[in-house]
Write a protein that holds these residues in place. Structure first.
Motif, PDB file in Angstrom:
ATOM      1  N   ALA A 271       0.843  -1.207   0.000  1.00  0.00           N
ATOM      2  CA  ALA A 271       0.000   0.000   0.000  1.00  0.00           C
ATOM      3  C   ALA A 271       0.871   1.246   0.000  1.00  0.00           C
ATOM      4  O   ALA A 271       1.988   1.240   0.516  1.00  0.00           O
ATOM      5  CB  ALA A 271      -0.914  -0.020   1.219  1.00  0.00           C
ATOM      6  N   PRO A 272       0.362   2.339  -0.595  1.00  0.00           N
ATOM      7  CA  PRO A 272       1.155   3.592  -0.600  1.00  0.00           C
ATOM      8  C   PRO A 272       1.360   4.103   0.824  1.00  0.00           C
ATOM      9  O   PRO A 272       0.465   3.997   1.681  1.00  0.00           O
ATOM     10  CB  PRO A 272       0.307   4.549  -1.439  1.00  0.00           C
ATOM     11  CG  PRO A 272      -1.076   3.999  -1.377  1.00  0.00           C
ATOM     12  CD  PRO A 272      -0.931   2.515  -1.284  1.00  0.00           C
ATOM     13  N   ASP A 276       5.160  10.015   3.014  1.00  0.00           N
ATOM     14  CA  ASP A 276       6.185   9.687   2.027  1.00  0.00           C
ATOM     15  C   ASP A 276       7.497  10.322   2.458  1.00  0.00           C
ATOM     16  O   ASP A 276       7.707  11.535   2.286  1.00  0.00           O
ATOM     17  CB  ASP A 276       5.755  10.197   0.646  1.00  0.00           C
ATOM     18  CG  ASP A 276       6.664   9.653  -0.447  1.00  0.00           C
ATOM     19  OD1 ASP A 276       7.614   8.904  -0.120  1.00  0.00           O
ATOM     20  OD2 ASP A 276       6.413   9.953  -1.626  1.00  0.00           O
ATOM     21  N   SER A 277       8.368   9.539   3.020  1.00  0.00           N
ATOM     22  CA  SER A 277       9.665  10.050   3.461  1.00  0.00           C
ATOM     23  C   SER A 277      10.719  10.001   2.379  1.00  0.00           C
ATOM     24  O   SER A 277      11.842  10.449   2.589  1.00  0.00           O
ATOM     25  CB  SER A 277      10.158   9.253   4.675  1.00  0.00           C
ATOM     26  OG  SER A 277      10.299   7.888   4.327  1.00  0.00           O
TER      27      SER A 277
END
Length: 307
Positions: A271-272, A276-277
């Motif tokens: 899964a996304p 978002d690092s």
């Protein structure tokens, strides 16, 4: 029962009493200390008695020393007739001798061993001998011998086995060798059938592996078909993870390594991420004049609005 038969079954008294004489004969034939107790005696005939002694020789468990004594008619002197070591009812005996051709089992041959084949082996039959007359339309027939010589070919004068050298190109033996027909003997129908029965017993439809298999070898991609008539029923397994790898298997055989038994599932896509690092943040080199955080400078060419 006749009187002679009754008399022969009754041990002679003097011969039956000659136990010490029989023991001395047994110890003389053997070694002192290996002759045990007196077991029994029985009559061999008129004035012929056999004494049995226990054998204490290592490796001869249950064997007995048999000493036969006898005396002449109307004589009181008992003499030794024979001394021999005989097996008893519970003795340890060697197995019955079996010819090597019947003792041989699959897997007994090792490097350097030679297995002779009988001349009248039912599993084999005569193959190509070179004595058959070629057909009239053959390239090596008498009618076309000149054409054969013109093409630098030679016709052999006898069977290939009697030739001193390897046949050259164009001869009957060379053509037979190229077609795989130059063997002195080939597999007979009987030999083919017993081989098929043996393979089917080891890797056939009745084996526990085939009974639990999801599919048969006829639809497996790892099956390498055989040539000739065996192609209709057998093949060679080429799956290294199969218990029949490298063996001739029946088309009705099967195992868990079938190429189409189970399809590997596609890997799941993760899964996304919520945060978002791995993404990059854009930072401007010049602040926004309308942002209000930094006062505008008269010189717009200066970096960061100061000197």
């Amino acid at each position: 029962m006749s009187a002679a038969t009754t008399r022969s079954r009754t041990p002679d008294r003097l011969c039956a009493e000659a136990v010490d004489l029989a023991r001395g004969a047994a110890e003389e034939a053997a070694f002192p200390g290996v002759v045990g107790e007196h077991v029994s005696l029985f009559a061999e005939g008129d004035r012929v008695v056999t004494h049995l002694f226990e054998c204490k020789e290592p490796g001869y468990r249950g064997w007995r020393w048999a000493v036969t004594v006898t005396r002449a008619s109307r004589a009181k002197l008992v003499t030794i007739n024979e001394t021999v070591l005989l097996p008893g009812p519970d003795s340890l005996l060697a197995p019955e001798w079996v010819p090597w051709s019947e003792r041989l089992r699959p897997g007994d041959m090792g490097p350097g061993d030679l297995l002779p084949t009988e001349a009248d082996d039912l599993r084999l039959e005569p193959g190509y001998t070179g004595e058959d007359e070629p057909p009239p339309d053959s390239a090596v027939s008498e009618e076309m011998a000149e054409l054969v010589e013109a093409e630098d070919a030679e016709v052999t004068g006898g069977p290939p086995a009697t030739l001193p050298l390897v046949p050259t190109r164009g001869s009957i033996a060379a053509v037979a060798e190229e077609l795989g027909m130059r063997r002195a003997r080939v597999l007979s129908r009987y030999g083919l059938h017993i081989a098929a029965d043996r393979w089917d017993e080891s890797y056939g439809a009745k084996t526990p592996m085939a009974q639990a298999a999801p599919a048969t070898c006829v639809s497996c991609a790892f099956l390498v078909p055989l040539a000739g008539s065996l192609r209709q029923a057998f093949g060679v397994c080429a799956n290294e993870y199969s218990p029949a790898d490298g063996h001739v298997v029946s088309l009705a055989y099967g195992c868990g390594g079938h190429s189409e038994a189970a399809v590997m599932p596609k890997p799941m896509r993760p899964a996304p991420p919520v945060l978002d690092s791995m993404a990059t943040d854009a930072f401007p080199l010049r602040p926004d004049p309308e942002g209000g955080s930094v006062p505008a400078t008269p010189d717009a060419t200066e970096d960061l609005g100061h000197s």
